[in-house]
Design a protein around this motif. Structure first.
Motif, PDB file in Angstrom:
ATOM      1  N   LYS A  65       0.834  -1.208   0.000  1.00  0.00           N
ATOM      2  CA  LYS A  65       0.000   0.000   0.000  1.00  0.00           C
ATOM      3  C   LYS A  65       0.873   1.264   0.000  1.00  0.00           C
ATOM      4  N   SER A  66       1.910   1.252   0.843  1.00  0.00           N
ATOM      5  CA  SER A  66       2.796   2.422   0.866  1.00  0.00           C
ATOM      6  C   SER A  66       3.548   2.555  -0.457  1.00  0.00           C
ATOM      7  N   VAL A  67       3.943   1.415  -1.023  1.00  0.00           N
ATOM      8  CA  VAL A  67       4.615   1.442  -2.334  1.00  0.00           C
ATOM      9  C   VAL A  67       3.672   2.040  -3.381  1.00  0.00           C
ATOM     10  N   PHE A  95       2.451  11.296   5.646  1.00  0.00           N
ATOM     11  CA  PHE A  95       3.151  10.036   5.841  1.00  0.00           C
ATOM     12  C   PHE A  95       2.741   9.414   7.165  1.00  0.00           C
ATOM     13  N   GLN A  96       3.047   8.111   7.277  1.00  0.00           N
ATOM     14  CA  GLN A  96       2.569   7.303   8.402  1.00  0.00           C
ATOM     15  C   GLN A  96       2.885   7.919   9.763  1.00  0.00           C
ATOM     16  N   ASP A  97       4.101   8.389   9.953  1.00  0.00           N
ATOM     17  CA  ASP A  97       4.520   8.901  11.264  1.00  0.00           C
ATOM     18  C   ASP A  97       4.376  10.420  11.349  1.00  0.00           C
ATOM     19  N   PHE A 141      -3.038   9.879   2.232  1.00  0.00           N
ATOM     20  CA  PHE A 141      -2.860   9.608   3.665  1.00  0.00           C
ATOM     21  C   PHE A 141      -2.340   8.188   3.830  1.00  0.00           C
ATOM     22  N   ASP A 142      -1.175   8.019   4.448  1.00  0.00           N
ATOM     23  CA  ASP A 142      -0.673   6.672   4.685  1.00  0.00           C
ATOM     24  C   ASP A 142      -0.966   6.258   6.125  1.00  0.00           C
ATOM     25  N   GLU A 143      -1.963   5.398   6.282  1.00  0.00           N
ATOM     26  CA  GLU A 143      -2.399   4.919   7.604  1.00  0.00           C
ATOM     27  C   GLU A 143      -2.510   6.043   8.634  1.00  0.00           C
ATOM     28  N   PRO A 144      -3.393   7.014   8.372  1.00  0.00           N
ATOM     29  CA  PRO A 144      -3.531   8.139   9.297  1.00  0.00           C
ATOM     30  C   PRO A 144      -3.984   7.673  10.683  1.00  0.00           C
TER      31      PRO A 144
HETATM   32 MG   LIG Z   1       2.565   0.923   4.693  1.00  0.00          MG
END
Ligand SMILES: [Mg+2]
Ligand SMILES: Nc1ncnc2c1ncn2[C@@H]1O[C@H](COP(=O)(O)OP(=O)(O)O)[C@@H](O)[C@H]1O
Length: 312
Positions: free
Chosen positions: A43-45, A87-89, A164-167
């Protein structure tokens, strides 16, 4: 108004490892889409490929009429300005206070004066409910506040598309609920095209217009929310119901015989009326005008719900 993103035949591998192949979908302009999938399905890719940070092996990604996989670095840089990425973080600079973190893209990519920057930063901090926290360092605030700060930073260049990456990762359920409301409100206010990667099923059920599911190197399905929520496809059913029985296993994959056996055990060959109620959509908060598309969606969903309940 947001721009459409059209993905066609997209394939990505690292060395001999194929991450996903032949992914095709259209993110409609101004709508909210969610991409679901077990961890490690790429998913992030996928998000990084959409913004041109990673080059696919094959396929195209058309953004505002231009295939970004074919662009040279200079042109890509221009197209990337259409994107805001959370990003995720949160990806905040630890040594900078929130104000400077959020001002960073403006100082880096524009020639705006400090007073203009101040106006924009405070406006975006207000939108995400962080006014008053300008002087805080990322390490001094909660995970939920860091996500909102990352979101404010993604907003400062007025993006047409927000990824949004895993908000919701690392947030407690109450904070997830607040963040989801913020996402729905923002979409109604700024009308950009949103893509949210998550494995939070509750969010996926309530927030988006469209849902996609990545599994076993394929896009299993992508379509309107209500279509996925009422789908008979075993992988979609298993994922959206958070069940252990089904094609998705701990180690990503199960053998075919085991899947057959488990699916037989669930025994739901006939759908009974009312068995798949549609989770209500999250509405924009009080005082926020709903985008025009909401009327058509509400009609469509009400019709589907009527059929589901009456079995007609
Ligand atoms: Mg990911
Ligand atoms: N830059 C990279 N080089 C090599 N492999 C990568 C790279 N980025 C991600 N991967 C691999 O791609 C797969 C999918 O990763 P990722 O997109 O982070 O999954 P997800 O976000 O769905 O959890 C993983 O196996 C990961 O190790």
């Amino acid at each position: 108004m947001g721009v459409e993103i059209c993905v066609e035949g997209l394939t990505k591998s690292f060395g001999h490892q194929v991450i996903w192949q032949d992914v095709s979908l259209t993110l409609p302009a101004g709508e909210v889409s969610v991409m679901l999938g077990p961890s490690g399905t790429g998913k992030s890719v996928f998000l990084k490929t959409l913004v041109g940070l990673l080059k696919p092996d094959r396929g195209s990604v058309t953004v505002a009429g231009r295939d970004i996989t074919k662009l040279r670095e200079h042109d890509l840089y221009e197209v990337r300005k259409l994107f805001g990425v959370l990003f995720q973080d949160g990806a905040l600079f630890g040594s900078m206070n929130l104000y400077d973190n959020i001002a960073f893209p403006l100082r880096e990519h524009t020639r705006k004066s400090e007073s203009e920057i101040r106006r924009i930063v405070l406006e975006k901090m207000d939108m995400v409910g962080l006014l008053g926290a300008e002087a805080k360092l990322p390490g001094e605030i909660s995970g939920g506040m860091r996500k909102r700060a990352g979101l404010a930073r993604a907003l400062v260049l007025d993006p047409e598309i927000i990824l949004f990456d895993e908000p919701d990762s690392g947030l407690d359920p109450v904070r997830v609920a607040y963040l989801n409301q913020l996402i729905v409100d923002l979409n109604a206010q700024i009308d950009a095209t949103f893509l949210i990667v998550t494995h939070d099923i509750a969010s996926a059920r309530q927030v988006p217009d469209n849902i996609g599911l990545l599994f076993r190197r394929e896009l299993v399905m992508f379509g309107p929310r209500e279509q996925l929520l009422t789908s008979d496809e075993p992988v979609v059913r298993q994922f959206l119901n958070g069940r252990m029985q089904g094609p998705i296993g701990m180690a990503e994959e199960k053998d075919a015989a085991q899947v057959e056996q488990e699916l037989a055990q669930i025994r739901e060959p006939t759908r009974t009326p009312g068995s798949r109620p549609l989770t209500p959509r999250l509405l924009p908060g009080p005082g926020i005008t709903r985008p025009p598309r909401w009327e058509a969606i509400a009609t469509r969903e009400a019709e589907l719900q009527r059929k589901e309940v009456t079995g007609a």
